[in-house]
Design a protein around this motif. Structure first.
Motif, PDB file in Angstrom:
ATOM      1  N   VAL A 146       1.492   7.789  -7.101  1.00  0.00           N
ATOM      2  CA  VAL A 146       2.663   6.474  -8.095  1.00  0.00           C
ATOM      3  C   VAL A 146       2.270   5.707  -9.281  1.00  0.00           C
ATOM      4  CG1 VAL A 146       3.656   3.874  -7.493  1.00  0.00           C
ATOM      5  CG2 VAL A 146       2.765   5.431  -5.077  1.00  0.00           C
ATOM      6  N   PRO A 147       2.958   6.430  -9.845  1.00  0.00           N
ATOM      7  CA  PRO A 147       2.513   6.300 -11.604  1.00  0.00           C
ATOM      8  C   PRO A 147       2.357   4.470 -11.842  1.00  0.00           C
ATOM      9  CG  PRO A 147       4.852   7.023 -11.793  1.00  0.00           C
ATOM     10  CD  PRO A 147       4.327   6.635  -9.818  1.00  0.00           C
ATOM     11  N   GLY A 148       1.488   4.141 -13.055  1.00  0.00           N
ATOM     12  CA  GLY A 148       1.728   3.215 -13.240  1.00  0.00           C
ATOM     13  C   GLY A 148       0.640   2.275 -12.301  1.00  0.00           C
ATOM     14  N   THR A 149       1.471   0.764 -12.948  1.00  0.00           N
ATOM     15  CA  THR A 149       1.631  -0.166 -12.247  1.00  0.00           C
ATOM     16  C   THR A 149       2.395   0.252 -10.661  1.00  0.00           C
ATOM     17  OG1 THR A 149       3.045  -1.348 -12.982  1.00  0.00           O
ATOM     18  CG2 THR A 149       0.491  -1.855 -13.661  1.00  0.00           C
ATOM     19  N   GLY A 150       2.701   0.448 -10.497  1.00  0.00           N
ATOM     20  CA  GLY A 150       3.930   0.955  -9.475  1.00  0.00           C
ATOM     21  C   GLY A 150       3.029   0.443  -7.803  1.00  0.00           C
ATOM     22  N   LEU A 151       1.474   1.336  -8.499  1.00  0.00           N
ATOM     23  CA  LEU A 151       1.064   0.906  -6.512  1.00  0.00           C
ATOM     24  C   LEU A 151       1.263   0.052  -5.870  1.00  0.00           C
ATOM     25  CD1 LEU A 151      -0.656   3.248  -4.866  1.00  0.00           C
ATOM     26  CD2 LEU A 151      -2.882   2.150  -6.451  1.00  0.00           C
ATOM     27  N   PHE A 152       0.924  -1.013  -6.915  1.00  0.00           N
ATOM     28  CA  PHE A 152       0.487  -2.161  -6.109  1.00  0.00           C
ATOM     29  C   PHE A 152       1.539  -3.008  -6.026  1.00  0.00           C
ATOM     30  CE2 PHE A 152      -3.868  -0.913  -6.307  1.00  0.00           C
ATOM     31  CZ  PHE A 152      -3.751  -1.107  -5.229  1.00  0.00           C
ATOM     32  N   THR A 153       2.836  -3.148  -7.026  1.00  0.00           N
ATOM     33  CA  THR A 153       3.594  -4.697  -6.711  1.00  0.00           C
ATOM     34  C   THR A 153       4.693  -3.558  -5.655  1.00  0.00           C
ATOM     35  OG1 THR A 153       4.627  -3.433  -8.851  1.00  0.00           O
ATOM     36  CG2 THR A 153       3.289  -5.119  -9.179  1.00  0.00           C
ATOM     37  N   ASN A 154       4.355  -2.256  -5.529  1.00  0.00           N
ATOM     38  CA  ASN A 154       5.737  -1.554  -5.199  1.00  0.00           C
ATOM     39  C   ASN A 154       5.701  -0.573  -3.877  1.00  0.00           C
ATOM     40  OD1 ASN A 154       7.828  -2.083  -7.479  1.00  0.00           O
ATOM     41  ND2 ASN A 154       7.039  -0.478  -8.642  1.00  0.00           N
ATOM     42  N   VAL A 155       4.004  -0.555  -3.689  1.00  0.00           N
ATOM     43  CA  VAL A 155       3.921   0.373  -2.608  1.00  0.00           C
ATOM     44  C   VAL A 155       3.075  -0.288  -1.925  1.00  0.00           C
ATOM     45  CG1 VAL A 155       2.977   2.548  -1.379  1.00  0.00           C
ATOM     46  CG2 VAL A 155       3.879   2.275  -3.647  1.00  0.00           C
ATOM     47  N   VAL A 156       1.864  -0.975  -1.993  1.00  0.00           N
ATOM     48  CA  VAL A 156       0.678  -1.357  -1.371  1.00  0.00           C
ATOM     49  C   VAL A 156       1.260  -3.190  -1.141  1.00  0.00           C
ATOM     50  CG1 VAL A 156      -2.034  -2.129  -1.159  1.00  0.00           C
ATOM     51  CG2 VAL A 156      -0.960  -0.388  -2.716  1.00  0.00           C
ATOM     52  N   ASN A 157       1.237  -3.795  -1.878  1.00  0.00           N
ATOM     53  CA  ASN A 157       1.980  -5.153  -1.747  1.00  0.00           C
ATOM     54  C   ASN A 157       2.553  -5.140  -0.650  1.00  0.00           C
ATOM     55  OD1 ASN A 157      -0.433  -6.114  -3.723  1.00  0.00           O
ATOM     56  ND2 ASN A 157       1.527  -6.737  -4.633  1.00  0.00           N
ATOM     57  N   PRO A 158       3.941  -4.453  -0.594  1.00  0.00           N
ATOM     58  CA  PRO A 158       4.975  -4.529   0.729  1.00  0.00           C
ATOM     59  C   PRO A 158       4.707  -3.830   2.188  1.00  0.00           C
ATOM     60  CG  PRO A 158       5.816  -3.719  -1.337  1.00  0.00           C
ATOM     61  CD  PRO A 158       4.157  -3.932  -1.723  1.00  0.00           C
ATOM     62  N   GLY A 159       3.621  -3.056   1.651  1.00  0.00           N
ATOM     63  CA  GLY A 159       3.067  -2.607   2.654  1.00  0.00           C
ATOM     64  C   GLY A 159       3.345  -1.301   2.923  1.00  0.00           C
ATOM     65  N   ASN A 160       4.292  -0.845   2.331  1.00  0.00           N
ATOM     66  CA  ASN A 160       4.563   0.612   1.962  1.00  0.00           C
ATOM     67  C   ASN A 160       3.661   1.878   2.166  1.00  0.00           C
ATOM     68  OD1 ASN A 160       6.684  -0.239   2.282  1.00  0.00           O
ATOM     69  ND2 ASN A 160       7.630  -0.710   0.175  1.00  0.00           N
ATOM     70  N   PHE A 161       2.823   1.830   3.135  1.00  0.00           N
ATOM     71  CA  PHE A 161       1.307   3.131   3.776  1.00  0.00           C
ATOM     72  C   PHE A 161       0.677   2.869   4.578  1.00  0.00           C
ATOM     73  CE2 PHE A 161      -0.272  -1.013   2.341  1.00  0.00           C
ATOM     74  CZ  PHE A 161      -1.484  -1.393   2.608  1.00  0.00           C
TER      75      PHE A 161
END
Length: 555
Positions: free
Chosen positions: A431-446
């Motif tokens: 995941v590029p840039g800051t999207g790792l947490f806001t878009n993936v980890v925090n919503p639980g998409n992993f």
């Protein structure tokens, strides 16, 4: 990773700490262990040896999503690096992790009562915000009201410690804050640093938005003088309202650069300091003109987090345990820190760093054992069909998410190969840039997520911040794993005022965290920094706090 904050900060996105595989020989390495020590490597010099002025050029991995480090979106190393020279800190730390009151901001901070626990902060009468207004007890009260967890609309990075406070009152005058606890809190030194002005915390909207895109009011030797989002650059200049020693530097400039650009930027004299991960990068930086490697191990670590949220593929603790046993962490650490440290070791504690008082190995429940992992997967009903196991029509296929960076991907490839041997398919998702947490980890998409955590000299706060079980507020607990029993033990640990007893309780917590498989620690940071030779009082700080007024270039 340049400051020793009392919060545990997500490294978003952060260079994998030594996680770049290199084929170079160990004879070219730095030597020493990754254990935390009592020294640092900053080229110390008196101010009289330094040129007046100059611009310290540093890197960020992303532009801060918020300049409010107390907010969940601002709880990053990038935000922390920018705001540390801009805001009041209560204590400073030396290389041994020993704390002293920061007298620029306070004439005294003292535990003035134990039943109930009372801490009295006496503010330096010269201390003012950058708009000229005084720092007062009302700033403390407002910060506490935002951070105590009683109003969930405040999206706080952590309420740890503040939720133990019963009231914040005016002392002998406006320049004294008296903090009374309704529950004991052992690591009270970690509260109210950094301190934000009342304007930043006085309402939910202010907390979310006041420092979202800038820091309108600050209080440090430096202030923000320019924010250039087009060039991805933040410039700090001397604060004309600063009452302490005048900084040697005229400016500090932060430039957003992908970690793959750090070495070329050092080689081309575009940065004055950058973290170097992997023997190949360390060797190349050392060979650059006017550059040297400064090293001191740091209280930072890389982890693999398991998503055990209700309804998720890895909800079953026994399944998480089986998968954890299939991951060869020693091979990951050997590959990543070969030639950088002597005898690379896996980190086997979530709370303490190796070399830190209290560290012990609590990871036996997830020790590498692929045969046992396969048998446990069989017993759980995950049947091998071809190359991948299935159960109830669902395949055991996991997404491993991480920042788009070579070191993280190399680690993921080792995990991928490990899991394939026991019938678990791993898909690597960068995941590029800051999207790792806001878009993936925090919503639980992993299912698995790799990232770094940067800690400090007060390690116990991570328990409440990262491992507490609260289905209504998962902010810090990215794994969504925990239990009421662990919560009770965490509460007991944080309320224990005897340091030895607190460390013993913390290790009991850690054993449960390993049992529940919230995450697997990999390695701790070796602390290898490429630094210009003429830069003084800066580099590999270890446990120490930088003094931004004394950083500069040699005459």
């Amino acid at each position: 990773m340049r400051t020793r904050s009392t919060l545990t900060r997500l490294a978003i996105p952060m260079v994998a700490l030594g996680l770049i595989v290199s084929g170079c020989s160990s004879s070219d390495g730095e030597g020493g262990t990754a254990d935390i020590g009592t020294t640092n490597d900053i080229n110390p010099h008196p101010v009289s040896d330094l040129k007046d002025g100059g611009n310290l050029r540093l890197s960020l991995t992303s532009f801060p999503e918020s300049f409010n480090a107390l907010h969940v979106d601002g709880n990053t190393t990038d935000t922390n690096d920018v705001i540390t020279p801009l805001l009041p800190q209560n204590f400073t730390s030396n290389a041994a992790g020993e704390l002293s009151v920061d007298n620029d901001y306070y004439t005294d901070i003292k535990l003035t009562g134990t039943n109930p626990q009372v801490v009295t902060y006496t503010i330096n009468p010269k201390a003012v915000w950058s708009d000229g207004s005084p720092i007062t007890w009302e700033d403390f009260q407002s910060n506490w009201q935002a951070l105590n967890g009683r109003n969930p609309d405040y999206q706080v990075a952590t309420s740890t410690g503040y939720d133990h406070v019963g009231k914040v009152e005016r002392g002998v005058d406006d320049r004294q804050a008296v903090v009374t606890f309704d529950q004991p809190y052992g690591e009270w030194q970690g509260l109210f640093g950094p301190l934000y002005p009342k304007a930043a915390t006085e309402s939910v909207q202010a907390f979310n938005d006041w420092a979202r895109t800038s820091l309108p009011v600050s209080s440090g030797p430096f202030i923000i003088t320019n924010l250039d989002r087009t060039q991805n650059r933040i410039t700090l200049g001397r604060n004309p309202k600063w009452w302490g020693d005048t900084p040697v530097l005229a400016n500090i400039t932060f430039s957003v650069l992908d970690s793959s650009s750090w070495l070329p930027a050092i080689q081309n004299n575009e940065l004055d300091e950058a973290y170097m991960a992997g023997l190949e990068n360390v060797s190349a930086a050392r060979a650059a003109a006017g550059v040297e490697i400064r090293r001191a191990s740091e209280p930072s670590k890389n982890i693999v987090t398991f998503n055990g949220a209700p309804g998720s593929l890895l909800e079953d603790m026994k399944l998480r345990q089986a998968i954890a046993k299939a991951i060869d962490r020693q091979t990951i650490v050997d590959s990543s820190q070969h030639g950088i440290v002597d005898n690379p070791k896996v980190l086997n504690n979530h709370i303490f760093i190796a070399g830190q008082k209290g560290y012990q190995d609590n990871a036996s429940v997830v020790g590498f054992d692929p045969d046992a992992a396969a048998k446990e997967l069989d017993a759980l009903g995950w049947v091998l069909k071809g190359d991948v196991r299935e159960k109830d029509g669902r395949k055991l296929e996991l997404r491993d998410v991480m920042y788009d960076q070579t070191g993280w991907v190399d680690t993921a490839k080792i995990i991928q190969a490990n899991l394939a041997k026991v019938g678990v398919k791993l898909t690597i998702q960068t995941v590029p840039g800051t999207g790792l947490f806001t878009n993936v980890v925090n919503p639980g998409n992993f299912e698995l997520a790799q990232f770094g955590l940067s800690g400090g000299v007060l390690p116990l706060g991570v328990l409440r911040q990262t491992y507490y079980y609260d289905p209504a507020n998962w902010q810090g607990n990215k794994a969504r794993v925990g239990s009421p029993e662990l919560n009770k033990l965490i509460d007991q640990t944080l309320a224990e005022l005897d340091p030895d007893k607190a460390r013993e309780l913390a290790n009991q917590c850690d054993a449960k965290i390993f049992e529940q498989v919230n995450s697997l620690p990999l390695n701790q940071a070796s602390g290898t920094h490429a630094v210009r030779k003429d830069l003084a009082n800066w580099g590999a700080f270890g446990l120490a706090s930088p003094d931004y007024t004394k950083v500069g270039f040699l005459k």
